[in-house]
Write an enzyme that holds these catalytic residues in place. Structure first.
Site, PDB file in Angstrom:
ATOM      1  N   CYS A   1       0.804  -1.230   0.000  1.00 26.10           N
ATOM      2  CA  CYS A   1       0.000   0.000   0.000  1.00 26.10           C
ATOM      3  C   CYS A   1       0.833   1.273   0.000  1.00 26.10           C
ATOM      4  O   CYS A   1       0.819   2.019  -0.978  1.00 26.10           O
ATOM      5  CB  CYS A   1      -0.926  -0.006   1.209  1.00 26.10           C
ATOM      6  SG  CYS A   1      -2.172  -1.295   1.106  1.00 26.10           S
TER       7      CYS A   1
HETATM    8  N1  LIG Z   1      -2.488  -6.277   1.384  1.00 29.15           N
HETATM    9  C1  LIG Z   1      -3.096  -5.284   1.983  1.00 29.15           C
HETATM   10  O1  LIG Z   1      -2.890  -5.054   3.164  1.00 29.15           O
HETATM   11  C2  LIG Z   1      -4.097  -4.405   1.240  1.00 29.15           C
HETATM   12  C3  LIG Z   1      -4.916  -3.552   1.992  1.00 29.15           C
HETATM   13  C4  LIG Z   1      -5.867  -2.772   1.342  1.00 29.15           C
HETATM   14  C5  LIG Z   1      -5.959  -2.813  -0.040  1.00 29.15           C
HETATM   15  N2  LIG Z   1      -5.147  -3.629  -0.779  1.00 29.15           N
HETATM   16  C6  LIG Z   1      -5.335  -3.639  -2.232  1.00 29.15           C
HETATM   17  O2  LIG Z   1      -6.061  -4.810  -2.591  1.00 29.15           O
HETATM   18  C7  LIG Z   1      -5.620  -5.294  -3.867  1.00 29.15           C
HETATM   19  C8  LIG Z   1      -5.135  -6.739  -3.731  1.00 29.15           C
HETATM   20  O3  LIG Z   1      -4.036  -6.748  -2.836  1.00 29.15           O
HETATM   21  P1  LIG Z   1      -3.521  -8.084  -2.145  1.00 29.15           P
HETATM   22  O4  LIG Z   1      -2.551  -7.654  -1.091  1.00 29.15           O
HETATM   23  O5  LIG Z   1      -4.657  -8.939  -1.774  1.00 29.15           O
HETATM   24  O6  LIG Z   1      -2.719  -8.766  -3.370  1.00 29.15           O
HETATM   25  P2  LIG Z   1      -2.189 -10.275  -3.465  1.00 29.15           P
HETATM   26  O7  LIG Z   1      -1.074 -10.256  -4.434  1.00 29.15           O
HETATM   27  O8  LIG Z   1      -1.986 -10.822  -2.085  1.00 29.15           O
HETATM   28  O9  LIG Z   1      -3.430 -11.063  -4.093  1.00 29.15           O
HETATM   29  C9  LIG Z   1      -3.934 -10.792  -5.352  1.00 29.15           C
HETATM   30  C10 LIG Z   1      -4.261 -12.117  -6.010  1.00 29.15           C
HETATM   31  O10 LIG Z   1      -4.891 -11.847  -7.270  1.00 29.15           O
HETATM   32  C11 LIG Z   1      -4.528 -12.886  -8.167  1.00 29.15           C
HETATM   33  N3  LIG Z   1      -4.808 -12.496  -9.535  1.00 29.15           N
HETATM   34  C12 LIG Z   1      -4.045 -11.798 -10.416  1.00 29.15           C
HETATM   35  N4  LIG Z   1      -4.674 -11.665 -11.592  1.00 29.15           N
HETATM   36  C13 LIG Z   1      -5.879 -12.284 -11.474  1.00 29.15           C
HETATM   37  C14 LIG Z   1      -6.970 -12.476 -12.353  1.00 29.15           C
HETATM   38  N5  LIG Z   1      -6.948 -12.007 -13.595  1.00 29.15           N
HETATM   39  N6  LIG Z   1      -8.037 -13.167 -11.897  1.00 29.15           N
HETATM   40  C15 LIG Z   1      -8.058 -13.678 -10.644  1.00 29.15           C
HETATM   41  N7  LIG Z   1      -7.046 -13.515  -9.771  1.00 29.15           N
HETATM   42  C16 LIG Z   1      -5.967 -12.826 -10.178  1.00 29.15           C
HETATM   43  C17 LIG Z   1      -3.068 -13.114  -7.850  1.00 29.15           C
HETATM   44  O11 LIG Z   1      -2.634 -14.377  -8.313  1.00 29.15           O
HETATM   45  C18 LIG Z   1      -3.041 -12.986  -6.317  1.00 29.15           C
HETATM   46  O12 LIG Z   1      -3.191 -14.253  -5.690  1.00 29.15           O
HETATM   47  C19 LIG Z   1      -4.557  -4.315  -4.336  1.00 29.15           C
HETATM   48  O13 LIG Z   1      -5.155  -3.323  -5.120  1.00 29.15           O
HETATM   49  C20 LIG Z   1      -4.065  -3.704  -3.032  1.00 29.15           C
HETATM   50  O14 LIG Z   1      -3.517  -2.425  -3.233  1.00 29.15           O
HETATM   51  C21 LIG Z   1      -4.222  -4.438  -0.154  1.00 29.15           C
END
Ligand SMILES: NC(=O)c1ccc[n+]([C@@H]2O[C@H](COP(=O)([O-])OP(=O)(O)OC[C@H]3O[C@@H](n4cnc5c(N)ncnc54)[C@H](O)[C@@H]3O)[C@@H](O)[C@H]2O)c1
Length: 423
Positions: free
Chosen positions: A265
């Site tokens: 983030c």
């Molecule tokens: N990690 C955090 O603390 C957090 C907090 C708030 C917001 N976010 C936001 O949430 C979003 C996701 O973050 P995250 O940390 O969960 O990421 P992550 O990398 O842990 O998980 C994302 C998942 O999406 C999958 N993916 C990619 N392309 C795909 C597709 N076409 N179809 C289906 N799945 C697909 C990936 O393989 C991965 O497993 C981002 O925009 C991030 O900025 C993250």
């Protein structure tokens, strides 16, 4: 609508954000497809093996046993969904927002969109993404119009990995829709999985809310980081000043310095906003640029302090045994993505340090040679010329560190490490 918990929910992306949401939706009674294109992740999920720290393998196993959770890499499994939530990554590529994951997942989802269904974007992104990109893309694939034919909206995720008080359920959830019916449907969905929803006027306000929250944090961390550098040079203890300032019951919020910012983030989200301001208005978002600059240089500052500490004992970094405690960007989590600790490690390796690193939470340690990973022990502490505390995990035995380390540079001001040098 699926308020009664009997509808079908598709969660696209089973990562830090998507998996907890999927688990909660199963818990309240939805039938959930956890879709992820990473087949090895799907395999682990199917085996009840969680890779997200906030979700235990037992919780996952229970969800599978309920018969209402299907991890899958095949988009055909989302067919017939009532609610789909997009939680795919939104990284930067060469400093520019990379929306390809949103585009690909949205296009795949569009093929299964039915009239009356609801689509919610949760990935962090710049204002306008939901109505300029996701809506038109779903329409072009499905032939259905956002608002009139299906519900569309944005709800930012506020998940704080490792936080036991403010969880997915207890943290208020901002919700928005492209029209009144979408807002109503999206509010109803989240009301069924979290304690409190906070509706806002439009998807753009909801998108901006997330960026405002993270930019606020990024800028304030940069402020105390820069101050920490100056305070040290002036011979003033920044930590005492922060403690004293925190006694003010109003108008001040506590932020603490550290080796830099990391995770998915803070190093990324503010740049989504500054990119949009630059692209649309031709202006620099100066606060973000400055905060990036200060925070990005903190690992260099830590290394400078390491050099100074060794230098004062007539040692060079080259050949010195340096033990790093903590590689994750944040206390009590295993997430080493964009972690400043990893950057510190790299810089020290480049300078020829005999590096050791210890992090009981971090399963993968990107770019750190596996041989350098050690367990925290008396002998590792005693043989280190310098121990550097980069992440103050609760699981570290800091009393052992205090007793057996000869020199400690503490970037987190751990109370037990009374005789260490602080950042
Ligand atoms: N990690 C955090 O603390 C957090 C907090 C708030 C917001 N976010 C936001 O949430 C979003 C996701 O973050 P995250 O940390 O969960 O990421 P992550 O990398 O842990 O998980 C994302 C998942 O999406 C999958 N993916 C990619 N392309 C795909 C597709 N076409 N179809 C289906 N799945 C697909 C990936 O393989 C991965 O497993 C981002 O925009 C991030 O900025 C993250």
């Amino acid at each position: 609508m699926t308020q009664d918990g009997r509808g079908k929910v598709a969660v696209l992306g089973q990562g830090y954000v998507g998996l907890p949401l999927a688990m909660r939706a199963v818990e309240v009674g939805y039938e959930v497809v956890g879709l992820d294109v990473d087949e090895s992740r799907v395999e682990r999920l199917l085996n009840g093996d969680s890779y997200v720290e906030d979700i235990s393998s037992q919780e996952l196993t229970e969800a599978l046993a309920s018969g209402r959770y299907l991890p899958s890499a095949d988009y055909a499994d989302v067919a017939g969904f009532d609610v789909a939530v997009i939680t795919v990554p939104t990284p930067l590529r060469e400093g520019i927002p990379d929306l390809t994951y949103i585009e690909k997942s949205t296009a795949s989802l569009g093929a299964h969109l039915r009239a009356g269904a609801t689509v919610i974007l949760e990935s962090t992104t710049y204002p306008g993404t939901t109505d300029e990109l996701v809506g038109p893309l779903l329409e072009s694939v499905s032939g259905l119009r956002p608002g009139s034919d299906f519900r569309l909206g944005y709800s930012p995720e506020r998940i704080d990995p490792g936080n036991k008080t403010w969880t997915f359920v207890t943290t208020p959830k901002v919700v928005s829709g492209v029209d009144a019916a979408s807002l109503e449907a999206i509010t109803a969905f989240y009301d069924s999985v979290v304690d409190q929803t906070v509706p806002v006027r439009s998807t753009r306000e909801a998108e901006l809310t997330k960026l405002l929250e993270n930019t606020f944090r990024h800028v304030n961390i940069a402020l105390v980081n820069e101050l920490a550098v100056f305070a040290h040079a002036l011979g003033i203890n920044i930590w005492d000043a922060i403690d004293a300032a925190s006694s003010k019951p109003f108008g001040y919020m506590r932020f603490t310095p550290g080796p830099g910012v990391g995770g998915h983030c803070l190093p990324i989200d503010p740049s989504y906003l500054s990119w949009q301001v630059k692209r649309t208005l031709g202006t620099q978002f100066r606060f973000v640029e400055l905060a990036n600059d200060v925070n990005d240089h903190m690992p260099d500052y830590v290394v400078r302090r390491v050099i100074a500490s060794l230098n004062s004992r007539e040692r060079s970094v080259k050949g010195s045994r340096i033990l790093l405690l903590g590689l994750a960007y944040k206390k009590n989590t295993g997430d080493a993505r964009e972690s400043p600790a990893v950057r510190v490690a790299q810089l020290l390796l480049d300078l020829g340090a005999d590096l050791r690193a210890c992090d009981p939470h971090t399963v993968e340690s990107p770019r750190i040679p596996p041989a350098s990973m050690v367990e925290l022990s008396t002998s590792e502490l005693e043989s280190a010329d310098l121990v550097v505390v980069l992440t103050d995990h609760d699981s570290f035995d800091f009393e052992l560190v205090e007793q057996h380390a000869t020199h400690v540079l503490d970037c987190r001001n751990v109370p037990t490490l009374a005789s260490s040098e602080v950042l």
